[in-house]
Design a protein around this motif. Structure first.
Motif, PDB file in Angstrom:
ATOM      1  N   MET A   1       0.677  -1.094  -0.058  1.00 23.79           N
ATOM      2  CA  MET A   1      -0.030   0.145   0.005  1.00 23.79           C
ATOM      3  C   MET A   1       0.881   1.355   0.004  1.00 23.79           C
ATOM      4  O   MET A   1       1.933   1.601   0.734  1.00 23.79           O
ATOM      5  N   LYS A   2       0.797   2.317  -0.650  1.00 19.13           N
ATOM      6  CA  LYS A   2       1.355   3.471  -0.988  1.00 19.13           C
ATOM      7  C   LYS A   2       0.908   4.362   0.132  1.00 19.13           C
ATOM      8  O   LYS A   2      -0.239   4.452   0.420  1.00 19.13           O
ATOM      9  N   ARG A   3       1.752   4.876   0.729  1.00 16.97           N
ATOM     10  CA  ARG A   3       1.622   6.189   1.687  1.00 16.97           C
ATOM     11  C   ARG A   3       2.663   7.203   1.609  1.00 16.97           C
ATOM     12  O   ARG A   3       3.991   6.575   1.373  1.00 16.97           O
ATOM     13  N   ALA A   4       2.419   8.170   1.860  1.00 16.42           N
ATOM     14  CA  ALA A   4       3.222   9.323   2.102  1.00 16.42           C
ATOM     15  C   ALA A   4       4.328   9.026   3.126  1.00 16.42           C
ATOM     16  O   ALA A   4       5.526   9.336   2.980  1.00 16.42           O
ATOM     17  N   LEU A   5       4.008   8.589   4.026  1.00 16.88           N
ATOM     18  CA  LEU A   5       5.124   8.122   5.390  1.00 16.88           C
ATOM     19  C   LEU A   5       4.340   7.271   6.133  1.00 16.88           C
ATOM     20  O   LEU A   5       3.232   7.490   6.619  1.00 16.88           O
ATOM     21  N   SER A   6       4.681   6.239   6.568  1.00 18.85           N
ATOM     22  CA  SER A   6       3.949   5.191   7.368  1.00 18.85           C
ATOM     23  C   SER A   6       5.018   4.428   8.285  1.00 18.85           C
ATOM     24  O   SER A   6       5.934   3.782   7.780  1.00 18.85           O
ATOM     25  N   PHE A   7       4.655   4.349   9.435  1.00 21.50           N
ATOM     26  CA  PHE A   7       5.474   3.556  10.314  1.00 21.50           C
ATOM     27  C   PHE A   7       4.768   3.509  11.856  1.00 21.50           C
ATOM     28  O   PHE A   7       3.748   4.208  11.747  1.00 21.50           O
ATOM     29  N   THR A   8       5.021   2.170  12.535  1.00 24.70           N
ATOM     30  CA  THR A   8       4.448   2.185  13.941  1.00 24.70           C
ATOM     31  C   THR A   8       5.396   2.332  14.877  1.00 24.70           C
ATOM     32  O   THR A   8       6.434   1.731  14.671  1.00 24.70           O
ATOM     33  N   LEU A   9       4.582   2.975  16.025  1.00 28.05           N
ATOM     34  CA  LEU A   9       5.845   2.812  17.230  1.00 28.05           C
ATOM     35  C   LEU A   9       5.012   2.093  18.203  1.00 28.05           C
ATOM     36  O   LEU A   9       3.824   1.781  18.282  1.00 28.05           O
ATOM     37  N   VAL A  10       5.830   1.451  19.074  1.00 24.70           N
ATOM     38  CA  VAL A  10       5.300   0.331  20.039  1.00 24.70           C
ATOM     39  C   VAL A  10       5.053   1.146  21.167  1.00 24.70           C
ATOM     40  O   VAL A  10       5.901   1.776  21.654  1.00 24.70           O
ATOM     41  N   ALA A  11       3.877   0.977  21.740  1.00 22.26           N
ATOM     42  CA  ALA A  11       3.278   1.550  22.918  1.00 22.26           C
ATOM     43  C   ALA A  11       4.108   1.037  24.118  1.00 22.26           C
ATOM     44  O   ALA A  11       4.638  -0.207  24.303  1.00 22.26           O
ATOM     45  N   ILE A 387       5.966  14.475   5.348  1.00 17.81           N
ATOM     46  CA  ILE A 387       5.791  13.958   4.031  1.00 17.81           C
ATOM     47  C   ILE A 387       6.957  13.695   3.456  1.00 17.81           C
ATOM     48  O   ILE A 387       8.213  14.415   3.442  1.00 17.81           O
ATOM     49  N   THR A 388       6.879  12.700   2.799  1.00 16.43           N
ATOM     50  CA  THR A 388       8.107  12.289   1.958  1.00 16.43           C
ATOM     51  C   THR A 388       7.828  12.030   0.524  1.00 16.43           C
ATOM     52  O   THR A 388       6.790  11.651   0.217  1.00 16.43           O
ATOM     53  N   PRO A 389       8.753  11.964  -0.620  1.00 12.08           N
ATOM     54  CA  PRO A 389       8.681  11.744  -1.869  1.00 12.08           C
ATOM     55  C   PRO A 389       8.292  10.305  -2.076  1.00 12.08           C
ATOM     56  O   PRO A 389       8.758   9.311  -1.287  1.00 12.08           O
ATOM     57  N   PRO A 390       7.271   9.788  -2.918  1.00  6.89           N
ATOM     58  CA  PRO A 390       6.967   8.581  -3.198  1.00  6.89           C
ATOM     59  C   PRO A 390       8.394   7.731  -3.662  1.00  6.89           C
ATOM     60  O   PRO A 390       9.212   8.182  -4.185  1.00  6.89           O
ATOM     61  N   ALA A 391       8.435   6.437  -3.300  1.00 12.13           N
ATOM     62  CA  ALA A 391       9.683   5.716  -3.584  1.00 12.13           C
ATOM     63  C   ALA A 391       9.628   5.454  -4.996  1.00 12.13           C
ATOM     64  O   ALA A 391      10.850   5.525  -5.731  1.00 12.13           O
ATOM     65  N   GLU A 392       8.881   5.391  -5.764  1.00 18.44           N
ATOM     66  CA  GLU A 392       8.771   5.567  -7.168  1.00 18.44           C
ATOM     67  C   GLU A 392       8.825   6.795  -7.861  1.00 18.44           C
ATOM     68  O   GLU A 392       9.148   6.704  -9.114  1.00 18.44           O
ATOM     69  N   GLY A 393       9.173   7.790  -7.374  1.00 19.17           N
ATOM     70  CA  GLY A 393       9.536   9.084  -7.909  1.00 19.17           C
ATOM     71  C   GLY A 393       8.154   9.585  -8.105  1.00 19.17           C
ATOM     72  O   GLY A 393       6.997   9.473  -7.993  1.00 19.17           O
ATOM     73  N   GLY A 394       8.194  11.105  -8.956  1.00 23.77           N
ATOM     74  CA  GLY A 394       7.392  11.784  -8.980  1.00 23.77           C
ATOM     75  C   GLY A 394       6.748  12.863  -8.091  1.00 23.77           C
ATOM     76  O   GLY A 394       7.576  12.995  -7.258  1.00 23.77           O
TER      77      GLY A 394
END
Length: 495
Positions: A1-11, A387-394
């Protein structure tokens, strides 16, 4: 799934008594650097976050004691002049701190809170001017993190008779996460629509007859516009946007094009704190009948400087990007994928467009007083995650799940009156990013769950609503898992 930025922090849960906060630096009154209570950083080490949270709380408590000794201390600390910002005297991190201080400051009558003809606090507003109904921005925008949403108890009741809830418009505080990116997307959409309008006008003049054409911005259909040879326009076929073709992404009805406008209106309506710009340019129905430099008659002038409006607008613009928080269990991951596909199949994505492109993440506030602009790069200076650029560019992609248009939502959600020209049943498509941490839902917080909110949709969303209602329970569960993944990064913070 494409996302601008995605990560999980452990509680994690940490005992406060086992932590030793970092020393509190000696504060200089009015020093922005001394106010380093808030930061754009997000330490991946949750123990370090906990230390920082305790240090922030200690600094804030110390400032409260300083203000008890010297009641003007807080007012001086949050004072900032536009000329200093335009001269670059404060780097982005300091601007963020100054804006955060304003957002969390308790406004008092000596600072200009309220007005001579206003109650001290009122749940039900009288007319356009407001309550006031709160003494801090953070009192209502708290759920889910900085600049978050509010609970049902935080509702404001606007534009009423000052006495009856039934006379007013209920408004739940929306989350402001990612607000700067939302404004930038809307600006670019407005520029596309303006370009299409100019092209139609030029075509009509060249042909000597009306020219009609579609209005599309970032793939979103805004209807059609007709231009006449004399330069006149026929906007009767526009969809979801005003005749000025300015996309207004803020407010439940889509009344505000910029965070600067939001800041000035909310300070005035909810706190009775009036900016110098409003005092000089707004009509008495909005700012008060007493005239001059103190239109609300409370004996305080220059309540909010232009620099403070800029700092607070930039603080909101620099809020972090909501994330997609993937579940850990394989079964839930499968359900999430099925739920995302169902979101599309039901037609939800027709209005809640998953992502819109963005050409530039530089957020610029032009001067309104003839000075220089103030800019921050949200891809570099905003709160983390950014926000970060998509891995595929553009182009950059803003995963906000909204088309930033107004839509007819049907009779179930229609109010008893129009709101500043917007019809009772018409609302802006709310961005869904951060959804899991912004309940309750809808403009008046009447929906305690996502299902309640969906089932109250009507009008243009009726078909999607009915399709959802026809789903089996396992199929609804898939959609709930997907929507639950739309959240905000976890932060350990002290309110």
């Amino acid at each position: 799934m494409k996302r601008a930025l995605s990560f999980t922090l452990v509680a994690t849960t940490l005992a406060a008594c086992a932590l030793e906060p970092t020393p509190i630096p000696t504060a200089q009154k009015g020093s922005a650097r001394a106010l380093g209570v808030y930061t754009t950083n997000l330490d991946p080490d949750l123990e370090r976050q906990a230390y920082d949270a305790l240090a922030r709380d200690a600094r804030r408590r110390e400032h409260r004691f300083l203000d008890a000794v010297d009641p003007e201390h807080l007012a001086r600390s949050i004072r900032v002049e536009q000329s200093d910002l335009e001269a670059g005297l404060h780097p982005p991190e300091e601007i963020f701190q100054l804006g955060a201080q304003l957002f969390h400051a308790t406004f008092t009558p000596p600072m200009g809170y309220g007005g001579e003809d206003r109650p001290h606090l009122s749940r039900f507003h009288q007319g356009r001017r407001g309550g006031p109904d709160a003494m801090r921005c953070a009192s209502c925008h708290w759920r889910g993190g900085p600049g978050g949403a509010g609970d049902a108890a935080d509702n404001s009741y606007l534009a009423g008779d000052g006495d009856r809830q039934s006379s007013a418009l209920a408004r739940n505080p929306p989350s402001l996460a990612g607000a700067g990116l939302v404004e930038l997307v809307a600006r670019e959409m407005s520029a596309e629509l303006a370009h299409a309008r100019a092209s139609l006008v030029a075509a009509a003049k060249a042909a000597g007859k009306p020219a009609r054409g579609p209005l599309v911005a970032k793939g979103v259909d805004f209807g059609e516009l007709e231009a006449r040879p004399d330069g006149g326009l026929d906007g009767t076929s526009l969809l979801g946007v005003d005749a000025d073709l300015v996309v207004k992404p803020f407010g439940w009805k889509g009344h505000f094009a910029s965070l600067r406008d939001v800041v000035e209106d909310e300070l005035n309506v909810h706190h009775g704190m009036q900016s110098t710009w409003l005092v000089a340019h707004a009509d008495p129905a909005r700012i008060g009948p007493f005239g001059g430099t103190d239109p609300d008659g409370d004996g305080v002038t220059d309540e909010i400087t232009e620099g403070q409006v800029t700092a607070l607008a930039l603080f909101l613009a620099m809020q972090e990007v909501p994330i997609s928080d993937l579940p850990e269990e394989q079964d839930h991951i499968v359900r999430l994928g099925a739920g995302e596909a169902r979101f599309q199949a039901l037609g939800c994505a027709g209005c809640h467009v998953p992502s819109l492109s963005l050409e530039s993440a530089v957020f610029t506030l032009p001067s309104r007083e003839g000075g220089a602009s103030v800019s921050v790069d949200l891809a570099r200076d905003a709160a983390m995650p950014r926000i970060t650029p998509p891995a595929e560019g553009g182009s950059l992609r803003v995963w906000l799940y909204s088309d930033l248009k107004r839509h007819d939502m049907g009779p179930a959600l229609a109010e008893n009156q129009a709101d500043r020209g917007v019809r009772p049943g018409t609302f802006l498509t709310r961005p869904l990013w951060g959804l899991a941490r912004s309940r309750p839902y809808l403009h008046d917080a009447r929906a305690p769950t996502l299902e309640d909110a969906i089932l109250l949709h009507g009008g243009e969303a009726q078909a999607a609503r009915d399709a959802f209602a026809a789903l089996s329970e396992p199929e609804r569960a898939d959609l709930r898992v997907f929507l639950t993944s739309l959240t905000r990064a976890r932060r350990l913070s002290v309110p």
